[in-house]
Design a protein around this motif. Sequence first.
Motif, PDB file in Angstrom:
ATOM      1  N   ALA B  32      13.194 -40.463  53.857  1.00  0.00           N
ATOM      2  CA  ALA B  32      13.830 -40.889  53.037  1.00  0.00           C
ATOM      3  C   ALA B  32      13.134 -41.854  51.648  1.00  0.00           C
ATOM      4  N   LEU B  33      11.989 -42.498  52.352  1.00  0.00           N
ATOM      5  CA  LEU B  33      10.817 -43.490  51.587  1.00  0.00           C
ATOM      6  C   LEU B  33      10.343 -41.782  50.262  1.00  0.00           C
ATOM      7  N   LEU B  34       9.967 -40.819  51.166  1.00  0.00           N
ATOM      8  CA  LEU B  34       9.292 -40.056  49.605  1.00  0.00           C
ATOM      9  C   LEU B  34      11.060 -39.262  49.165  1.00  0.00           C
ATOM     10  N   ALA B  35      11.931 -38.630  49.497  1.00  0.00           N
ATOM     11  CA  ALA B  35      13.024 -38.725  48.483  1.00  0.00           C
ATOM     12  C   ALA B  35      13.028 -40.011  47.465  1.00  0.00           C
ATOM     13  N   ARG B 112      19.420 -44.806  49.012  1.00  0.00           N
ATOM     14  CA  ARG B 112      20.469 -45.025  47.741  1.00  0.00           C
ATOM     15  C   ARG B 112      19.396 -46.905  48.495  1.00  0.00           C
ATOM     16  N   SER B 113      19.388 -46.920  49.035  1.00  0.00           N
ATOM     17  CA  SER B 113      19.314 -48.667  49.191  1.00  0.00           C
ATOM     18  C   SER B 113      17.274 -49.119  49.149  1.00  0.00           C
ATOM     19  N   ILE B 114      16.524 -48.123  49.885  1.00  0.00           N
ATOM     20  CA  ILE B 114      15.472 -48.104  48.726  1.00  0.00           C
ATOM     21  C   ILE B 114      15.118 -47.483  47.351  1.00  0.00           C
ATOM     22  N   ARG B 115      16.045 -46.739  47.159  1.00  0.00           N
ATOM     23  CA  ARG B 115      15.448 -45.804  44.916  1.00  0.00           C
ATOM     24  C   ARG B 115      16.292 -47.571  44.886  1.00  0.00           C
ATOM     25  N   LEU B 116      17.303 -47.872  44.771  1.00  0.00           N
ATOM     26  CA  LEU B 116      17.229 -49.214  44.805  1.00  0.00           C
ATOM     27  C   LEU B 116      16.244 -50.256  44.204  1.00  0.00           C
ATOM     28  N   SER B 117      15.449 -50.108  45.349  1.00  0.00           N
ATOM     29  CA  SER B 117      14.351 -51.638  45.753  1.00  0.00           C
ATOM     30  C   SER B 117      12.956 -50.982  44.333  1.00  0.00           C
ATOM     31  N   ILE B 118      12.923 -50.117  44.917  1.00  0.00           N
ATOM     32  CA  ILE B 118      12.297 -49.162  44.183  1.00  0.00           C
ATOM     33  C   ILE B 118      12.291 -49.436  42.783  1.00  0.00           C
ATOM     34  N   LEU B 141       0.386 -48.777  48.734  1.00  0.00           N
ATOM     35  CA  LEU B 141      -0.283 -49.417  49.777  1.00  0.00           C
ATOM     36  C   LEU B 141       0.342 -51.203  49.332  1.00  0.00           C
ATOM     37  N   THR B 142      -0.501 -51.561  48.272  1.00  0.00           N
ATOM     38  CA  THR B 142      -0.894 -52.573  48.370  1.00  0.00           C
ATOM     39  C   THR B 142       0.303 -53.771  47.974  1.00  0.00           C
ATOM     40  N   VAL B 143       0.475 -52.716  46.649  1.00  0.00           N
ATOM     41  CA  VAL B 143       2.234 -53.486  46.022  1.00  0.00           C
ATOM     42  C   VAL B 143       3.403 -53.058  45.481  1.00  0.00           C
ATOM     43  N   THR B 144       3.617 -51.307  45.844  1.00  0.00           N
ATOM     44  CA  THR B 144       4.565 -51.060  45.948  1.00  0.00           C
ATOM     45  C   THR B 144       5.318 -51.364  47.181  1.00  0.00           C
ATOM     46  N   LEU B 145       4.966 -51.125  48.506  1.00  0.00           N
ATOM     47  CA  LEU B 145       5.474 -50.880  49.273  1.00  0.00           C
ATOM     48  C   LEU B 145       5.293 -52.571  50.086  1.00  0.00           C
ATOM     49  N   PRO B 146       4.802 -53.339  49.594  1.00  0.00           N
ATOM     50  CA  PRO B 146       5.354 -54.853  50.126  1.00  0.00           C
ATOM     51  C   PRO B 146       6.410 -55.437  48.895  1.00  0.00           C
ATOM     52  N   LEU B 147       6.619 -54.861  48.000  1.00  0.00           N
ATOM     53  CA  LEU B 147       7.516 -55.652  46.998  1.00  0.00           C
ATOM     54  C   LEU B 147       9.156 -54.456  47.796  1.00  0.00           C
ATOM     55  N   ILE B 148       8.578 -53.219  47.772  1.00  0.00           N
ATOM     56  CA  ILE B 148       9.815 -53.034  48.441  1.00  0.00           C
ATOM     57  C   ILE B 148      10.356 -52.899  49.837  1.00  0.00           C
ATOM     58  N   LEU B 149       9.466 -53.729  50.493  1.00  0.00           N
ATOM     59  CA  LEU B 149       9.707 -53.591  52.086  1.00  0.00           C
ATOM     60  C   LEU B 149      11.401 -54.249  52.528  1.00  0.00           C
ATOM     61  N   PRO B 150      11.992 -55.163  51.507  1.00  0.00           N
ATOM     62  CA  PRO B 150      13.358 -55.646  51.771  1.00  0.00           C
ATOM     63  C   PRO B 150      14.309 -54.695  51.840  1.00  0.00           C
ATOM     64  N   GLY B 151      14.157 -53.468  50.637  1.00  0.00           N
ATOM     65  CA  GLY B 151      15.120 -52.706  50.310  1.00  0.00           C
ATOM     66  C   GLY B 151      15.147 -51.384  52.067  1.00  0.00           C
ATOM     67  N   ILE B 152      13.885 -51.795  52.283  1.00  0.00           N
ATOM     68  CA  ILE B 152      13.810 -50.751  53.448  1.00  0.00           C
ATOM     69  C   ILE B 152      13.764 -51.015  54.534  1.00  0.00           C
ATOM     70  N   ALA B 154      16.366 -52.946  54.738  1.00  0.00           N
ATOM     71  CA  ALA B 154      18.287 -53.068  54.629  1.00  0.00           C
ATOM     72  C   ALA B 154      18.296 -51.550  54.718  1.00  0.00           C
ATOM     73  N   GLY B 155      17.920 -50.507  54.395  1.00  0.00           N
ATOM     74  CA  GLY B 155      18.080 -49.005  54.233  1.00  0.00           C
ATOM     75  C   GLY B 155      18.426 -48.284  56.208  1.00  0.00           C
ATOM     76  N   MET B 156      17.510 -49.103  56.458  1.00  0.00           N
ATOM     77  CA  MET B 156      17.096 -48.434  57.604  1.00  0.00           C
ATOM     78  C   MET B 156      18.067 -49.552  59.146  1.00  0.00           C
ATOM     79  N   ILE B 157      18.730 -50.375  58.188  1.00  0.00           N
ATOM     80  CA  ILE B 157      20.222 -50.977  59.495  1.00  0.00           C
ATOM     81  C   ILE B 157      20.806 -50.354  58.829  1.00  0.00           C
ATOM     82  N   LEU B 158      21.068 -50.337  57.478  1.00  0.00           N
ATOM     83  CA  LEU B 158      22.584 -49.072  56.860  1.00  0.00           C
ATOM     84  C   LEU B 158      22.222 -47.955  57.966  1.00  0.00           C
ATOM     85  N   SER B 159      20.812 -47.397  57.917  1.00  0.00           N
ATOM     86  CA  SER B 159      21.802 -45.921  58.616  1.00  0.00           C
ATOM     87  C   SER B 159      21.432 -46.124  60.397  1.00  0.00           C
TER      88      SER B 159
END
Lengths: 357, 233
Positions: B32-35, B112-118, B141-152, B154-159
Amino acid sequence: MSLEVEARHRVGAFTIDAAFTSDGSVTALFGRSGSGKTSLINIIAGLLRPDSGRIVLDGDVIADSERRIFTPIHRRRFGYVFQEARLFPHMSVRKNLAYGRWFAGAEKSASQFGRVVEMLGIGHLLDRRPSTLSGGERQRVAVGRALLASPRLLLMDEPLAALDEARKAEILPYLERLRDETRIPIVYVSHSVAEIARLAERVIVIENGRVQASGDAAVILSQPAAVHAMDWREAGALLEGVVESHDSAHNLTVVRAGECLVRVPQLFVPPGHSVRLHIAARDVMLATVRPEGISALNVFEGTVIDLSPDEKASIDVRVQCGGNVILARITALSRDALQLAPGKSVHAIIKTVALDH
Amino acid sequence: MDWMALSDAEWTAVRLSLRVATVAMLSSLPLALLAAMVLARGRFWGKSVLNGLVHMPLVLPPVVTGFVLLLLFGRRGPIGAFLAENFGIVFSFRWTGAALACAVMGFPLMVRSIRLSIDAVDRKLEDAAATLGAGPVWVFLTVTLPLILPGIIAGMILSFAKAMGEFGATITFVSNIPGETQTLSSAIYTFTQVPGGDAGAMRLAVVSVVISMGALMLSEIFAAFAAKRSVTA
């Protein structure tokens, strides 16, 4: 250091076609907003890949479209201080500062870290989050972060533009220290004459994506090409001087420029140090007799060189004062009342507080 | 509170559901992260096709999704047969099949959730990291991933929540075998189909409400934590 930049790039209807070289410690790219200076600095940084061009730093070819050389951003080791600080919101100030240090190799770590933190006066902010800092503090941290990545060249894109006057005044001394204490060459983008007058050694005037003029700051800033690029309100004269003495009781510094002794708000540089003063034309008054009982500290005797033709309600008068040329902006009415004409002797009056950039 | 005591069979269904949902959530995360990254940042021909494909399970009737899974991943399906022969992984009529069905159904929600945060990440920060010497992988790893963590998160919980409630695709693909593929939802369905099953259905329904509420509250806590962290500077 020697920097050679050549770039041609089209974005829509706007074309950048600029080439310049500089060997100064601080090179300013000067021009109005929209003149293409930010695009140019982004090309130097590698954030923007031009249609064609080359960048050479100290004989090292960083990019050359003809030879298909393009060093990616992260391998250029060009520090970049952006207009907005762009600190990482998820890291503390300390981690922000350490970010680039890690990629540069941490060999000269501890002492350098301490020195940069001390130079920028950000020691008390280290454990704070960027969101809790003021604009000026953020910008200082951003400068520190760029410095600690051990850059070969420091790029600054209007680092003070987003700040108010008080914050600008807070940061400028740090930038001067940076210029004087580190040996890192700087490319400084700005549309502010005051900043460039204080910081730059070489000035490249950019207009419509092209280089209009380039050369020594003092020479360029009094040329018509530069005057055209600057805000009309900022037009003025540039004085080269040497710090003579400090009057710490009154927080003043005396600067010798030619035969004039100019009193300015305290500068934190030792006597003998050369400085540049930008005196805006609108801050200069003229009198035909020596004024008595006046609060202004700087009164210089001189002769009128020439007067600009009528534009608007005011005119600019160039006055020769003890080896300097000072620009005074007065109304056409005053010109007539004082019967000013080339050759007439006058006194130029400059308030010390007006020189507080 | 005697009527609330779950029988062994009911406990089995609850445990199975939790396991299926957890496995579905974790195994679909990397993909999902890749997509999401590809859809948010990529520029390539056929991007809208990929986008449609990812969102397919959201709009198709779950029964159809289950049927397609059966065709592809069933014992005689092309992918199912290949995986069974070469890796010994069998999906049909196993709890792994239920997890696959749940992962597929929750996939569009997670993407969807991850993409919105990206999309919300300030790319200027990534540029800044690059000027500081970070290569593309380190920037991620050091900038993008920590910043989209909330979206990730949220996406995990939705899933996870989607997996807990999944019914149609699961029952079509792996049927309703107690102890193997009978999840919470299928167990409730089974109870409603037999006379006197109301009490059992009610008990499991309460469990389902509690788990769903728990997941929702957890996501709120994470969201609040993340909002506090990532105020842009």
